[in-house]
Enzyme design. Structure first.
Site, PDB file in Angstrom:
ATOM      1  N   PRO A  67       0.835  -1.209   0.000  1.00  0.00           N
ATOM      2  CA  PRO A  67       0.000   0.000   0.000  1.00  0.00           C
ATOM      3  C   PRO A  67       0.866   1.254   0.000  1.00  0.00           C
ATOM      4  CG  PRO A  67       0.016  -1.038   2.176  1.00  0.00           C
ATOM      5  CD  PRO A  67       0.728  -1.974   1.240  1.00  0.00           C
ATOM      6  N   GLN A  83      -6.058  -1.392   2.158  1.00  0.00           N
ATOM      7  CA  GLN A  83      -5.599  -1.241   3.538  1.00  0.00           C
ATOM      8  C   GLN A  83      -6.535  -0.268   4.252  1.00  0.00           C
ATOM      9  OE1 GLN A  83      -2.016   1.074   4.623  1.00  0.00           O
ATOM     10  NE2 GLN A  83      -1.249  -0.802   5.558  1.00  0.00           N
ATOM     11  N   TYR A  94       0.224   4.184  13.511  1.00  0.00           N
ATOM     12  CA  TYR A  94      -1.161   4.622  13.380  1.00  0.00           C
ATOM     13  C   TYR A  94      -2.020   3.961  14.474  1.00  0.00           C
ATOM     14  CZ  TYR A  94       0.722   6.865   9.339  1.00  0.00           C
ATOM     15  OH  TYR A  94       1.495   7.681   8.550  1.00  0.00           O
TER      16      TYR A  94
END
Ligand SMILES: Cc1cc2nc3c(=O)[nH]c(=O)nc-3n(C[C@H](O)[C@H](O)[C@H](O)COP(=O)(O)O)c2cc1C
Length: 373
Positions: free
Chosen positions: A23, A100, A182
């Site tokens: 990604p 994703q 994240y």
């Protein structure tokens, strides 16, 4: 016989070869909507001959975007915009496509990485970020709000809703982003998670929220869709309590026990104190140990740029798949050249196949076999 070009499976998803396109955020979306750039970018990658294309980090909530240019799947408009792109891409490519799904947590509301990546100021349209604890990612940044029970439930529902939209779009795989600092990684790492409730403290507690999100998503999508996670296997920080490879192995075992389809092994991103030794295949040993001890199909990533290097990773059992990011941006037919070097056959669209054999041999030498699909 090339290992890289042998068939393999990510749980229920059968792939023609072991090359995954990692990604890669394009920072060109508007209000989370994919546009013509995505059509060109994803379109060219879908003609590359790789086994699977994973669409960039796609925010499950508006406030979960890293920047204002991030792709989203939190609205009907987002879904329609991505449908337009996917319809066009799939009219010309049969490559399986995954997505994703991500929430940036305390790293949201940022500039583009090439602008330095620091958080937006209020006059630039900054928004209030959320995270496991009220700890900013970098000194001087506004702290996130610590998610309460209602917030945790809301974000989990947002992951589920985005996953349902991904199913409606006909995508083949869902990768939950629990890497690179994240939100889901923030829950795993004691650097970002200093909660005192059942979501903080012990390893089992820190793993709880990411695993709850996985369970909710897995339960909400049909069995033929692969659902896995991208993990940072190490925070790469020497001091204090951190997320480590040993903990990653425990996490992968828990994911395997819950029916996870794969684990995609990256590292870093949660702390500015990280020290990452950037050498060829630097994350492959993490993938190897996680694969050996969890039994989950594993994708290795990070400075895998060479066909023989990639082939050896598969042949030696270090990973089940290799993901390529920058090398395939620079050379969008990287798998064609890899196939030529390894004497394998790669899929190409009929339009290109018609130019065989003279032009292709000229480009790739005698080894290239471009197969018609
Ligand atoms: C332009 C760009 C965008 C990226 N965006 C994402 C992303 O959306 N999600 C993610 O998990 N990693 C992202 N990454 C990291 C890559 O997926 C990959 O892990 C990293 O680049 C290392 O692989 P490489 O050495 O093959 O480039 C990005 C990397 C690049 C270069």
């Amino acid at each position: 016989m090339s290992s890289l070009f042998s068939a393999g499976a990510l749980g229920p998803l059968e792939l023609r070869n072991r090359i995954v396109i990692a990604p890669m955020c394009q920072y060109t979306a508007q209000d989370g909507n994919a546009g013509d750039w995505h059509l060109m970018h994803l379109g060219q990658l879908a003609l590359s001959g790789a086994g699977l294309l994973i669409i960039e980090a796609t925010a499950v909530e508006e406030i979960g975007r890293i920047t204002r240019g991030c792709l989203g799947l939190y609205s009907d408009d987002n879904e329609a915009a991505l449908k337009r792109v996917l319809d066009a891409v799939r009219a010309h490519s049969k490559m399986p496509i995954g997505i994703q799904l991500a929430h940036a947590g305390r790293k949201a509301s940022s500039h583009k990485p090439w602008d330095g990546g620091q958080s937006l100021r209020p006059d630039e349209g900054a928004w209030q970020t959320e995270g496991p604890s009220a700890l900013p990612h970098a000194a001087g940044e506004p702290p996130p709000l610590a998610l309460d029970a209602a917030g945790l439930a809301r974000v989990k529902s947002a992951f589920v809703r985005a996953a349902q939209r991904a199913v409606a779009l006909g995508l083949d795989a869902i990768e939950l982003h629990a890497a690179h600092g994240y939100l889901l990684h923030q829950f795993l790492s004691p650097i970002a998670n200093q909660r005192t409730d059942e979501y903080g403290g012990s390893l089992a507690n820190r793993m709880r929220y990411p695993l709850e999100v996985f369970d909710a998503v897995r339960a909400a999508v049909p069995a033929h869709i692969a659902v896995g996670m991208r993990l940072s296997a190490s925070d790469w920080v020497d001091e204090g309590e951190t997320w480590t490879l040993d903990q990653s192995v425990q996490f992968a075992k828990a994911l395997a026990a819950r029916g996870g389809s794969f684990i995609h092994v990256s590292s870093g991103g949660v702390s500015q104190k990280q020290k990452i030794p950037l050498v060829d295949g630097y994350q492959v040993p993490f993938a190897e140990r996680i694969r050996r001890e969890s039994g989950l199909p594993t994708i290795a990533v990070g400075l895998i740029t060479d066909a023989k290097q990639a082939d050896a990773i598969i042949a030696n059992g270090q990973a089940d798949f290799v993901a390529i990011a920058r090398a395939i941006l620079f050379e969008p037919h990287w798998p064609w050249r890899a196939a030529a070097e390894l004497g394998a056959t790669v899929e190409a669209p009929q339009q290109y196949w018609r130019s065989q054999p003279r032009e292709m041999k000229g480009l790739f030498g005698e080894g290239a076999k471009i197969g018609m699909r």
